[in-house]
Motif scaffolding. Structure first.
Motif, short mmCIF file in Angstrom:
data_model
loop_
_atom_site.label_atom_id
_atom_site.label_comp_id
_atom_site.label_asym_id
_atom_site.label_seq_id
_atom_site.Cartn_x
_atom_site.Cartn_y
_atom_site.Cartn_z
N HIS A 119 -77.58 -26.28 131.05
CA HIS A 119 -78.59 -26.58 132.27
C HIS A 119 -79.23 -25.23 132.58
CE1 HIS A 119 -80.32 -27.51 136.14
NE2 HIS A 119 -79.90 -28.75 135.89
N ARG A 153 -82.68 -29.13 127.53
CA ARG A 153 -82.93 -30.21 128.51
C ARG A 153 -84.31 -30.08 128.98
NH1 ARG A 153 -77.01 -30.86 131.33
NH2 ARG A 153 -75.82 -29.69 129.61
N GLY A 156 -85.23 -29.30 132.68
CA GLY A 156 -84.15 -28.86 133.37
C GLY A 156 -83.41 -29.43 134.42
N TRP A 157 -84.01 -30.72 134.81
CA TRP A 157 -83.27 -31.39 135.79
C TRP A 157 -83.03 -32.83 135.24
CZ3 TRP A 157 -82.97 -28.60 139.66
CH2 TRP A 157 -83.55 -27.51 140.03
N TRP A 158 -82.10 -33.50 136.36
CA TRP A 158 -81.69 -34.56 136.06
C TRP A 158 -82.69 -35.97 136.45
CZ3 TRP A 158 -76.70 -35.53 133.90
CH2 TRP A 158 -75.90 -34.11 133.67
N LEU A 175 -79.68 -37.52 132.19
CA LEU A 175 -80.15 -36.24 131.54
C LEU A 175 -80.99 -36.57 130.32
CD1 LEU A 175 -79.58 -33.39 131.12
CD2 LEU A 175 -77.67 -34.09 129.48
N THR A 201 -73.04 -36.56 128.66
CA THR A 201 -74.04 -35.49 128.24
C THR A 201 -73.99 -35.47 126.56
OG1 THR A 201 -73.26 -34.16 130.12
CG2 THR A 201 -74.26 -33.14 128.11
#
Ligand SMILES: [Zn+2]
Ligand SMILES: [Zn+2]
Length: 226
Positions: A119, A153, A156-158, A175, A201
């Motif tokens: 992350h 990612r 970088g955020w969900w 994700l 993940t």
């Protein structure tokens, strides 16, 4: 002789209990014995020693196989925390050696070693990327090529997934992962992380790898949450 002299001058301490460790080993003999090894015959798909009522939890996930060494509890969770939070880098070669010893023959045939991406915020705050370190160790020990920054990612955020079913949200964990460049054939990935918990993940990473043409994804983790 110099290493013996050094270990005399600076006694090695165990990363788990803080007691003396022999010959600069990262763990003392007691903590090494206390590691909760997974039994032989774990499910080749999800790495669990036994399935609950719902059957194999990996059946709907995007990776094809999973392997782990220890249960994520007790001394093993202390080892994981020591690497992530305290910079216990001396533990990583031990974890890599144990993983390689546990890998079924040919499981990584033709595979590129790909770490689960950190992350961005967490990586910046803590600085210890356990998945990346373990992937590098695994690549060195198996002679497989390392593709250290293949995955990213996104944002970088969900990201919230509107319209997704609860099962889909659970499976992807919201994700979003992207593959940064084409994967050369044979497109087989050994996807590495320190811990396999729900598989969300690993699933999100495997989805991205599959969408980029990967034929097979093997989830390789040191510890498995039971
Ligand atoms: Zn110890
Ligand atoms: Zn299973």
């Amino acid at each position: 002789m110099p290493s013996r002299l050094l270990s005399f001058v600076v006694p090695a301490t165990c990363w788990v209990c803080g007691g003396p460790a022999p010959d600069a080993a990262p763990l003392c003999a007691g903590c090494r014995r206390a590691l909760p090894w997974l039994p032989a015959g774990c499910c080749p798909r999800c790495a669990l020693p036994a399935h609950g009522r719902g059957g194999c939890p990996a059946e709907r996930l995007a990776f094809d196989a999973a392997v782990s060494v220890v249960a994520y509890e007790g001394a093993a969770s202390s080892v994981v925390r020591a690497v992530k939070d305290r910079g216990g880098l001396a533990l990583v070669p031990m974890m890599g050696a144990q993983l390689v010893a546990a890998l079924p023959a040919d499981l990584l045939r033709g595979a590129r070693v790909v770490p689960v991406p950190p992350h961005p915020l967490r990586g910046r705050l803590r600085g210890f990327d356990a998945a990346g370190l373990l992937a590098a160790e695994l690549a060195t020990r198996t002679g497989r090529p390392l593709d250290a920054d293949l995955l990213r990612r996104r944002g970088g955020w969900w990201r919230r997934q509107r319209g997704a079913t609860r099962a889909e949200r659970l499976a992807t964990g919201r994700l979003v992962v992207e593959v940064r460049r084409p994967i050369p054939p044979p497109a087989v990935a050994a996807l590495v992380d320190d811990v396999h918990t729900t598989g969300a993940t690993l699933h999100a990473c495997a989805l991205a790898l599959r969408a980029a043409g990967c034929e097979r994804v093997v989830a390789v983790t040191w510890a498995r949450a039971l």
